[in-house]
Design a protein around this motif. Structure first.
Motif, mmCIF file in Angstrom:
data_model
loop_
_atom_site.group_PDB
_atom_site.id
_atom_site.type_symbol
_atom_site.label_atom_id
_atom_site.label_comp_id
_atom_site.label_asym_id
_atom_site.label_seq_id
_atom_site.Cartn_x
_atom_site.Cartn_y
_atom_site.Cartn_z
ATOM 1 N N THR A 1 -118.965 -4.024 90.823
ATOM 2 C CA THR A 1 -118.521 -4.686 89.597
ATOM 3 C C THR A 1 -117.297 -4.019 88.987
ATOM 4 O OG1 THR A 1 -120.764 -5.435 89.098
ATOM 5 C CG2 THR A 1 -119.221 -5.342 87.258
ATOM 6 N N PHE A 2 -117.220 -2.689 89.059
ATOM 7 C CA PHE A 2 -116.160 -1.972 88.359
ATOM 8 C C PHE A 2 -115.021 -1.494 89.256
ATOM 9 C CE2 PHE A 2 -119.500 -1.930 85.211
ATOM 10 C CZ PHE A 2 -118.809 -2.023 84.022
ATOM 11 N N GLU A 3 -115.110 -1.706 90.537
ATOM 12 C CA GLU A 3 -114.026 -1.304 91.437
ATOM 13 C C GLU A 3 -112.674 -1.919 91.086
ATOM 14 O OE1 GLU A 3 -115.893 -0.131 95.790
ATOM 15 O OE2 GLU A 3 -115.886 -2.256 95.221
ATOM 16 N N PRO A 4 -112.590 -3.154 90.600
ATOM 17 C CA PRO A 4 -111.270 -3.744 90.348
ATOM 18 C C PRO A 4 -110.506 -3.125 89.173
ATOM 19 C CG PRO A 4 -112.948 -5.457 90.630
ATOM 20 C CD PRO A 4 -113.661 -4.158 90.456
ATOM 21 N N TYR A 5 -111.164 -2.345 88.334
ATOM 22 C CA TYR A 5 -110.520 -1.855 87.110
ATOM 23 C C TYR A 5 -109.805 -0.522 87.318
ATOM 24 C CZ TYR A 5 -113.339 -5.521 85.039
ATOM 25 O OH TYR A 5 -113.897 -6.738 84.761
ATOM 26 N N ASP A 6 -108.824 -0.278 86.442
ATOM 27 C CA ASP A 6 -108.133 1.010 86.477
ATOM 28 C C ASP A 6 -109.078 2.133 86.056
ATOM 29 O OD1 ASP A 6 -105.580 -0.079 87.189
ATOM 30 O OD2 ASP A 6 -105.302 -0.704 85.096
ATOM 31 N N TYR A 7 -109.947 1.816 85.087
ATOM 32 C CA TYR A 7 -110.911 2.806 84.600
ATOM 33 C C TYR A 7 -112.234 2.129 84.272
ATOM 34 C CZ TYR A 7 -106.781 5.722 83.778
ATOM 35 O OH TYR A 7 -105.615 6.429 83.919
ATOM 36 N N LEU A 8 -113.316 2.884 84.414
ATOM 37 C CA LEU A 8 -114.603 2.532 83.845
ATOM 38 C C LEU A 8 -114.803 3.470 82.663
ATOM 39 C CD1 LEU A 8 -118.053 2.100 85.621
ATOM 40 C CD2 LEU A 8 -117.811 3.459 83.543
ATOM 41 N N VAL A 9 -115.020 2.912 81.484
ATOM 42 C CA VAL A 9 -115.227 3.725 80.286
ATOM 43 C C VAL A 9 -116.565 3.345 79.666
ATOM 44 C CG1 VAL A 9 -114.382 4.280 77.974
ATOM 45 C CG2 VAL A 9 -112.755 3.976 79.857
ATOM 46 N N ALA A 10 -117.346 4.345 79.285
ATOM 47 C CA ALA A 10 -118.662 4.107 78.691
ATOM 48 C C ALA A 10 -118.805 4.891 77.390
ATOM 49 C CB ALA A 10 -119.769 4.536 79.660
ATOM 50 N N PRO A 11 -119.393 4.280 76.348
ATOM 51 C CA PRO A 11 -119.634 5.005 75.093
ATOM 52 C C PRO A 11 -120.897 5.848 75.197
ATOM 53 C CG PRO A 11 -120.387 2.753 74.863
ATOM 54 C CD PRO A 11 -119.793 2.864 76.247
ATOM 55 N N SER A 12 -121.008 6.573 76.299
ATOM 56 C CA SER A 12 -122.214 7.352 76.582
ATOM 57 C C SER A 12 -121.919 8.409 77.630
ATOM 58 C CB SER A 12 -123.331 6.429 77.081
ATOM 59 O OG SER A 12 -124.355 7.172 77.713
ATOM 60 N N GLY A 13 -122.089 9.672 77.269
ATOM 61 C CA GLY A 13 -121.922 10.733 78.245
ATOM 62 C C GLY A 13 -123.003 10.696 79.297
ATOM 63 N N GLY B 1 -122.854 11.365 66.842
ATOM 64 C CA GLY B 1 -122.938 11.789 68.238
ATOM 65 C C GLY B 1 -122.255 10.757 69.116
ATOM 66 N N GLY B 2 -122.307 10.995 70.421
ATOM 67 C CA GLY B 2 -121.650 10.100 71.362
ATOM 68 C C GLY B 2 -122.590 9.462 72.356
ATOM 69 N N ASP B 3 -123.897 9.618 72.151
ATOM 70 C CA ASP B 3 -124.875 9.061 73.079
ATOM 71 C C ASP B 3 -125.989 8.407 72.283
ATOM 72 O OD1 ASP B 3 -125.830 8.761 75.828
ATOM 73 O OD2 ASP B 3 -124.787 10.648 76.186
ATOM 74 N N LEU B 4 -126.142 7.101 72.444
ATOM 75 C CA LEU B 4 -127.079 6.364 71.607
ATOM 76 C C LEU B 4 -128.522 6.776 71.833
ATOM 77 C CD1 LEU B 4 -127.274 4.255 69.425
ATOM 78 C CD2 LEU B 4 -127.324 2.480 71.182
ATOM 79 N N GLY B 5 -128.891 7.158 73.047
ATOM 80 C CA GLY B 5 -130.258 7.602 73.290
ATOM 81 C C GLY B 5 -130.627 8.785 72.412
ATOM 82 N N CYS B 6 -129.760 9.766 72.355
ATOM 83 C CA CYS B 6 -129.986 10.941 71.504
ATOM 84 C C CYS B 6 -130.039 10.535 70.035
ATOM 85 C CB CYS B 6 -128.868 11.964 71.702
ATOM 86 S SG CYS B 6 -128.673 12.568 73.393
ATOM 87 N N LEU B 7 -129.110 9.674 69.646
ATOM 88 C CA LEU B 7 -129.025 9.281 68.241
ATOM 89 C C LEU B 7 -130.267 8.516 67.794
ATOM 90 C CD1 LEU B 7 -125.274 8.195 68.195
ATOM 91 C CD2 LEU B 7 -126.262 10.243 67.145
ATOM 92 N N LEU B 8 -130.761 7.628 68.638
ATOM 93 C CA LEU B 8 -131.970 6.883 68.289
ATOM 94 C C LEU B 8 -133.174 7.813 68.175
ATOM 95 C CD1 LEU B 8 -131.548 3.765 70.606
ATOM 96 C CD2 LEU B 8 -131.353 3.806 68.107
ATOM 97 N N ASN B 9 -133.260 8.772 69.070
ATOM 98 C CA ASN B 9 -134.362 9.731 69.044
ATOM 99 C C ASN B 9 -134.355 10.535 67.749
ATOM 100 O OD1 ASN B 9 -136.590 11.210 70.208
ATOM 101 N ND2 ASN B 9 -135.162 12.864 70.670
ATOM 102 N N MET B 10 -133.175 11.047 67.387
ATOM 103 C CA MET B 10 -133.068 11.858 66.170
ATOM 104 C C MET B 10 -133.222 11.011 64.913
ATOM 105 S SD MET B 10 -130.107 14.610 67.283
ATOM 106 C CE MET B 10 -128.916 13.351 67.781
ATOM 107 N N ALA B 11 -132.672 9.792 64.948
ATOM 108 C CA ALA B 11 -132.795 8.907 63.786
ATOM 109 C C ALA B 11 -134.263 8.564 63.524
ATOM 110 C CB ALA B 11 -131.987 7.639 64.018
ATOM 111 N N GLY B 12 -135.009 8.324 64.596
ATOM 112 C CA GLY B 12 -136.415 8.003 64.443
ATOM 113 C C GLY B 12 -137.198 9.133 63.795
ATOM 114 N N LYS B 13 -136.926 10.345 64.247
ATOM 115 C CA LYS B 13 -137.626 11.501 63.686
ATOM 116 C C LYS B 13 -137.252 11.712 62.223
ATOM 117 C CE LYS B 13 -140.331 15.130 64.127
ATOM 118 N NZ LYS B 13 -141.773 14.971 64.379
ATOM 119 N N LEU B 14 -135.973 11.617 61.922
ATOM 120 C CA LEU B 14 -135.518 11.803 60.544
ATOM 121 C C LEU B 14 -136.130 10.750 59.622
ATOM 122 C CD1 LEU B 14 -131.780 12.613 61.286
ATOM 123 C CD2 LEU B 14 -133.388 14.176 60.165
#
Length: 258
Positions: free
Chosen positions: A75-87, A217-230
């Motif tokens: 899917t992503f081979e045709p692009y110059d870059y693959l960019v994700a909002p997630s480390g 933060g830059g990773d939604l999984g981490c943010l959701l985990n911390m937001a839930g606890k808070l």
């Protein structure tokens, strides 16, 4: 440096949205598009994209992961870059896809080629585009959490802070244990729930001690985990992906709850 010199003036970027952003926080995807376009990129969101396969891979299910990885590569081979909002997802594609196809030369070559042009959003903006947000304000204090994959697999550390320091009115404060795992770890939080809860409990305490209005933060999984606890502990700290702040998409929500 060589990659920067060869980069097209208006690169064609395929945005890897990620499962969590798509299903839980689409605003992060909209923010990523806005930032990439502001950085001079042509952005496309290929509809054929799927999960990166990390949950299966981390569980040792390599055979189940390979078809998923092949679909992402194609899917992503045709692009110059693959960019994700997630480390986390970017790290899976960049660091682990080549490992996944270690015994398959043809697919390993394709995986390595995609890995070479895969980047986490915030580091891409700084390192490859020299981007700096303009006319963005957020009058609040914030602490930043470094996600494990982004920090340790991709070296994302100074880039988000450099971008956030350009936001007018935003005060970044140090967070004790900012490089320490939040306890999410994908399937880890399911398999070892008690340990995960203890880890995120320490993180939540550090966030409260920082006295900040926001946790970023830059990773939604981490943010959701911390937001839930808070939230379960009654804290008023708001939690956002850094891209939402940088794109000016969080200020209204902050003001409504002030």
């Amino acid at each position: 440096m060589a990659e920067q010199e060869k980069a097209p003036e208006k690169p064609r970027v395929g945005l890897f949205v990620t499962c969590l952003v798509d299903s839980i926080r689409p605003n992060v995807g909209f923010a990523a598009v806005a930032l990439l376009e502001a950085a001079g990129c042509e952005v496309e969101i290929p509809l054929a994209q799927t999960c990166c396969g990390q949950p299966a891979y981390n569980s040792g299910a390599d055979q189940a992961t390979r078809p998923i990885a092949r679909a992402v590569i194609e899917t992503f081979e045709p692009y110059d870059y693959l960019v994700a909002p997630s480390g986390s997802c970017a790290g899976m594609i960049k660091a682990h896809y080549p490992e996944l196809f270690a015994d398959d030369p043809a697919w390993r070559a394709r995986a390595e080629k995609l890995a070479a042009k895969t980047h986490e959003l915030l580091s891409f903006l700084v390192d490859l585009r020299g981007f700096r947000p303009q006319n963005v304000a957020c009058k609040a204090s914030a602490a930043y959490h470094d996600s494990c994959s982004g920090l340790r697999e991709l070296g994302v550390k100074n880039q988000p802070r450099a971008l956030l320091c350009a936001v007018e009115g935003l005060e970044l404060r140090p967070l004790e244990g900012e490089e320490t795992c939040c306890g999410f770890g994908g399937t880890f939080s399911v398999k070892y729930a008690d340990i995960s809860d203890a880890i995120v409990g320490e993180k939540a305490q550090n966030v409260r001690s920082s006295g900040t209005d926001l946790l970023l933060g830059g990773d939604l999984g981490c943010l959701l985990n911390m937001a839930g606890k808070l939230r379960r502990e009654g804290a008023r700290t708001r939690v956002f992906h850094a891209a939402e702040i940088l794109a000016g998409m969080a200020e209204r929500a902050i003001g409504e709850e002030a």
